[in-house]
Design a protein around this motif. Structure first.
Motif, PDB file in Angstrom:
ATOM      1  N   GLY A   1       0.820  -1.205   0.000  1.00 18.19           N
ATOM      2  CA  GLY A   1       0.000   0.000   0.000  1.00 18.19           C
ATOM      3  C   GLY A   1       0.846   1.243   0.000  1.00 18.19           C
ATOM      4  N   ARG A   2       0.205   2.367  -0.262  1.00 17.97           N
ATOM      5  CA  ARG A   2       0.902   3.660  -0.264  1.00 17.97           C
ATOM      6  C   ARG A   2       0.677   4.423   1.036  1.00 17.97           C
ATOM      7  NH1 ARG A   2       1.340   8.247  -4.973  1.00 17.97           N
ATOM      8  NH2 ARG A   2       2.006   9.963  -3.612  1.00 17.97           N
ATOM      9  N   TYR A   3      -0.396   4.074   1.750  1.00 22.98           N
ATOM     10  CA  TYR A   3      -0.764   4.841   2.931  1.00 22.98           C
ATOM     11  C   TYR A   3      -0.693   3.964   4.180  1.00 22.98           C
ATOM     12  CZ  TYR A   3      -2.399   8.042  -0.627  1.00 22.98           C
ATOM     13  OH  TYR A   3      -2.461   8.870  -1.719  1.00 22.98           O
ATOM     14  N   LEU A   4      -0.043   4.483   5.201  1.00 21.29           N
ATOM     15  CA  LEU A   4       0.077   3.815   6.488  1.00 21.29           C
ATOM     16  C   LEU A   4      -0.772   4.583   7.495  1.00 21.29           C
ATOM     17  CD1 LEU A   4       1.468   1.841   8.514  1.00 21.29           C
ATOM     18  CD2 LEU A   4       3.305   3.541   8.711  1.00 21.29           C
ATOM     19  N   VAL A   5      -1.655   3.869   8.178  1.00 24.64           N
ATOM     20  CA  VAL A   5      -2.576   4.481   9.133  1.00 24.64           C
ATOM     21  C   VAL A   5      -2.303   3.920  10.521  1.00 24.64           C
ATOM     22  CG1 VAL A   5      -4.985   4.903   9.738  1.00 24.64           C
ATOM     23  CG2 VAL A   5      -4.331   4.637   7.326  1.00 24.64           C
ATOM     24  N   VAL A   6      -2.058   4.808  11.479  1.00 24.50           N
ATOM     25  CA  VAL A   6      -1.920   4.412  12.880  1.00 24.50           C
ATOM     26  C   VAL A   6      -3.077   5.033  13.649  1.00 24.50           C
ATOM     27  CG1 VAL A   6      -0.497   4.489  14.955  1.00 24.50           C
ATOM     28  CG2 VAL A   6       0.585   4.253  12.698  1.00 24.50           C
ATOM     29  N   GLN A   7      -3.861   4.190  14.276  1.00 25.64           N
ATOM     30  CA  GLN A   7      -5.012   4.642  15.052  1.00 25.64           C
ATOM     31  C   GLN A   7      -4.786   4.311  16.521  1.00 25.64           C
ATOM     32  OE1 GLN A   7      -8.888   2.653  14.505  1.00 25.64           O
ATOM     33  NE2 GLN A   7      -9.816   4.693  14.337  1.00 25.64           N
ATOM     34  N   ALA A   8      -4.821   5.349  17.370  1.00 24.11           N
ATOM     35  CA  ALA A   8      -4.650   5.174  18.809  1.00 24.11           C
ATOM     36  C   ALA A   8      -6.023   5.128  19.462  1.00 24.11           C
ATOM     37  CB  ALA A   8      -3.825   6.315  19.381  1.00 24.11           C
ATOM     38  N   LEU A   9      -6.332   4.007  20.101  1.00 23.94           N
ATOM     39  CA  LEU A   9      -7.639   3.842  20.749  1.00 23.94           C
ATOM     40  C   LEU A   9      -7.606   4.253  22.215  1.00 23.94           C
ATOM     41  CD1 LEU A   9      -8.494   0.328  19.263  1.00 23.94           C
ATOM     42  CD2 LEU A   9      -9.081   2.565  18.331  1.00 23.94           C
ATOM     43  N   SER A  10      -6.442   4.139  22.846  1.00 22.93           N
ATOM     44  CA  SER A  10      -6.301   4.523  24.256  1.00 22.93           C
ATOM     45  C   SER A  10      -4.845   4.843  24.546  1.00 22.93           C
ATOM     46  CB  SER A  10      -6.785   3.396  25.178  1.00 22.93           C
ATOM     47  OG  SER A  10      -5.942   2.249  25.057  1.00 22.93           O
ATOM     48  N   THR A  11      -4.598   5.462  25.707  1.00 23.66           N
ATOM     49  CA  THR A  11      -3.245   5.808  26.124  1.00 23.66           C
ATOM     50  C   THR A  11      -2.937   5.182  27.478  1.00 23.66           C
ATOM     51  OG1 THR A  11      -3.986   7.827  27.218  1.00 23.66           O
ATOM     52  CG2 THR A  11      -3.340   8.014  24.907  1.00 23.66           C
TER      53      THR A  11
END
Length: 769
Positions: free
Chosen positions: A656-666
């Motif tokens: 893929g060309r796009y990398l997505v990082v999703q943070a659900l909690s800290t």
């Protein structure tokens, strides 16, 4: 007879030093100065960023803070601006700076590169190295190493007599600089070490610096190892690995970052005084040596400010750095807080704070009435040529103008520069069409329909060469090709323009004078040279307000003052009073854009934090947000708490060309997310190059309390970070455009360096598309 007199002079010069010869070595968990334990309390200052007349004042300011040492870079490219032509005079007299330090009771740490970074043009490497197109910088390239050794020998002629063993102030010399951020090459580092040992002898202590995450890549067994990290860092964590490998070695933070540098188009950077002071207090309590980078930053006068990467982020002229001693040598709140803490570790009362060497003065608004077209500054013209860069035309700095005749194109078309370095303005028959700005990652603009033979002019202004990472091989001008494309009845037509007239325009004072003295010529635009004068009854420091001008350079009484750009954040330029005079003073401005009004005034305070950007710096355009409702994550889970790198590996390679990082909690349970650094891992387990990375989307970025936009997550700097705004609910999302389709097998993630790693991600999802 002349030789005898010279020998006698040298003997009398060296004899007093030999009488006070000393030693600086490594002991058990401590440095030893003449056999006694010694904690290095160093102030980083850069002699080319300070007018020579003010050197003594700045040194005394550092001593009044409780510092016992000065730490300096030696900038190769300011000493050898043309191959084989060395200059160690006046403001370049590094030996005199060291002697002045010794007169003030200060020791000196020398960092002679050859690469220094320092947000300085090309990281201190000379531009003329790029005339050899296949050169391998900072490697064992034969030509590079040949020139390095010549330069280091010349520096050694100035500084080797000033080592502590010879009675001078120099106690340590650094080998290369933060090489772990560039590569892994112990043979190269070893050759630089051997070169310096041959110059300074076996007794002088040599050291190397790097980050705690990468220092083992190039660490040599016979060198002192030191760590670089910034305000707020978890100090025990930064030294943990070093203490395990070398339990009896002295500890030193060779760059403790007091603040940060500014770039055009972003807010002025600041760091809390308390965090800086607390970190230094902790190090002193634990007997850890340090160098405060910067204690006094000064000014990147002329064209010496560099640029950072990935992407292209040129640095402003001011190198204030939010340091304890500000750009113009004054005290700050940081200074007083630091001085109070440092007094605890001094057996005697700290020296009095010296008075400023000059008052601050106002200069009433004055008009620059003389004007010359920018073309009058051309010093060479190449006819009927293929595209060439500045370096190919033997030009180091300034602008370059490309002119060609256009074919007939009956419809609007797209002009593409592959690639324009750095700020291009496009004209057709002297009519302005638009700009192509590398800072904004632009490479094209639309042209109107044109007739056969109409003239295309492309003015390209070079800004600072990249000073960090692999992109330091940064050619200027148009570096590849120029094409025009259009669509005619469903068929794409492309013209590759290959025959050019090329004019070079250096950005030095002599060129500006020549342009203004030339015979009058038709003025085709507002861009060009402007000259005016102001009179003074008394001399003092001032700040030229450049808000009426567009973009370019300023010269005052022949001194190159620095770059200005209306986008900010810097809107004033510091002019030292020692470069002014009673009576008539001359100002020349080269404005490559053109002023609103050619009027300048001098004020008593600087303006370093006023932005005039055309569009928001954030990346929250709703149209760029990916729809993840039906998307399947390539990885999800929990990350660990605490400092240090963490690795996430996918079950299978992803394209893929796009990398997505999703943070659900800290981990701290708050709604603010931070990422200090992020890498994508390729199919072989190595890290992908991030040179082409850009931010496509981020749901939240903190720009009110700091420059915490999402590109900070891949800016090669572990102490900077993407941070979301407080009060914006989770989850948080960042989408990175990798530049082209890639195969990815995982990511490497680094939380913030501070204790507890604020904002570190706990539950996550990763997507690739």
């Amino acid at each position: 007879m002349k030789k005898v007199k010279l020998l006698i002079t040298l003997i009398f010069a060296v004899l007093p030093l030999m009488m006070h010869a000393g030693d600086f070595t490594v002991g058990n968990k401590t440095f030893l100065l003449n056999g006694e334990p010694f904690v290095v309390k160093a102030a980083e200052v850069h002699y080319p960023r300070i007018p020579q007349a003010y050197w003594d004042h700045r040194i005394k300011m550092c001593k009044a803070l409780g510092m016992n040492t000065l730490c300096i870079y030696v900038f190769w490219n300011i000493h050898e601006q043309r191959e084989g032509q060395f200059d160690f005079s006046d403001n370049n007299d590094v030996a005199e700076f060291c002697r002045l330090a010794q007169k003030n009771g200060m020791y000196v740490i020398v960092r002679p590169g050859p690469y220094v970074c320092a947000e300085w043009e090309m990281g201190g490497l000379p531009w003329w190295l790029l005339k050899k197109k296949d050169i391998r910088l900072r490697e064992q390239d034969p030509y590079f190493m040949e020139r390095v050794k010549i330069f280091e020998k010349k520096v050694g002629e100035q500084l080797a007599p000033l080592t502590i063993q010879n009675g001078g102030p120099i106690i340590m010399v650094q080998v290369e600089n933060e090489y772990g951020s560039y590569g892994e090459d112990k043979p190269y580092i070893s050759e630089i070490r051997d070169c310096l040992r041959s110059i300074y002898g076996d007794k002088l202590t040599l050291f190397q610096c790097d980050w705690s995450s990468n220092f083992e890549k190039n660490g040599l067994d016979d060198l002192v190892w030191t760590m670089n990290f910034g305000t707020g860092a978890n100090i025990d964590h930064e030294f943990a690995r070093l203490k395990k490998l070398r339990p009896n070695a002295p500890l030193m933070c060779s760059e403790f970052w007091s603040g940060w540098f500014d770039k055009w188009g972003a807010n002025h950077e600041t760091r809390p005084a308390k965090d800086m002071v607390d970190g230094m207090d902790e190090m002193l309590q634990k007997g850890i040596s340090f160098s405060l980078y910067m204690t006094h930053g000064g000014t990147s006068f002329g064209h010496w400010a560099g640029a950072n990467s990935p992407g292209f982020a040129p640095d402003v002229t001011s190198y204030d750095y939010d340091a304890p001693i500000n750009e113009y040598g004054g005290t700050t709140d940081k200074y007083f807080q630091l001085r109070k803490m440092m007094q605890k570790y001094s057996k005697t009362k700290l020296p009095a704070i010296p008075k400023m060497p000059a008052p601050f003065i106002q200069i009433a608004p004055f008009e620059l009435t003389e004007h010359a077209d920018m073309l009058m500054g051309a010093d060479s013209v190449v006819m009927d040529s293929p595209l060439r860069t500045m370096e190919e035309l033997d030009q180091g700095w300034g602008s370059i103008i490309y002119v060609t005749c256009l074919p007939a194109i009956s419809t609007p078309s797209v002009l593409t520069l592959n690639d324009g370095h750095d700020f291009a303005q496009v004209f057709i028959d002297d009519q302005y069409i638009g700009k192509i700005d590398r800072v904004r990652n632009e490479n094209s603009l639309q042209l109107p329909a044109v007739k056969q033979g109409q003239e295309l002019k492309i003015y390209v202004e070079a800004m600072g060469r990249i000073n960090f990472g692999r992109a330091i091989k940064d050619y200027k001008g148009i570096t590849n090709s120029v094409t025009i494309s259009t669509d005619v009845e469903g068929h794409e037509l492309i013209w590759n323009l290959k025959r050019w007239t090329i004019l070079t325009v250096p950005d030095d004072y002599q060129t500006a004078k020549k342009a203004l003295a030339a015979a009058p010529a038709p003025i085709t635009s507002k861009m060009g040279y402007y000259r005016g004068n102001f009179n003074l009854k008394k001399v003092g420091d001032t700040f030229l307000n450049m808000e009426q001008f567009g973009k370019g350079q300023v010269y005052v009484n022949g001194h190159a003052i620095g770059r200005f750009w209306s986008i900010g954040p810097q809107q004033t330029l510091y002019v030292p009073g020692c470069w002014l005079k009673k009576g008539k003073n001359e100002v020349i401005v080269l404005d490559v854009v053109g002023p609103k009004k050619p009027v300048i005034m001098g004020q008593t305070t600087p303006e370093l934090d006023k932005l005039n950007v055309e569009k928001s710096r954030t990346h929250n355009n709703p149209g760029d947000k990916p729809d993840l409702n039906s998307a399947i994550p390539v990885s999800e889970g929990k990350l660990q708490a605490g400092n240090g790198w963490q690795m996430v590996r996918f079950n299978a390679p992803q394209k893929g060309r796009y990398l997505v990082v999703q943070a659900l909690s800290t981990h701290d349970g708050k709604d603010v997310v931070s990422i200090a650094e992020l890498y994508a891992v390729n199919a072989k387990g190595g890290r992908l190059s991030r040179e082409q990375w850009t931010v496509k989307y981020a749901d939240s970025e903190e720009t009110k309390r700091g420059n915490n936009t999402a590109e900070k997550s891949f800016d090669l700097q572990e102490s900077t970070y993407w941070r979301t705004e407080k009060g914006i609910a989770l989850p948080h999302l960042v989408v990175i455009d990798l530049g082209s389709e890639q195969t990815i097998t995982g990511i490497d993630y680094l939380p913030r360096m501070e204790e507890g790693a604020p904002g570190s991600i706990k539950d996550y999802k990763i997507f690739v598309y």
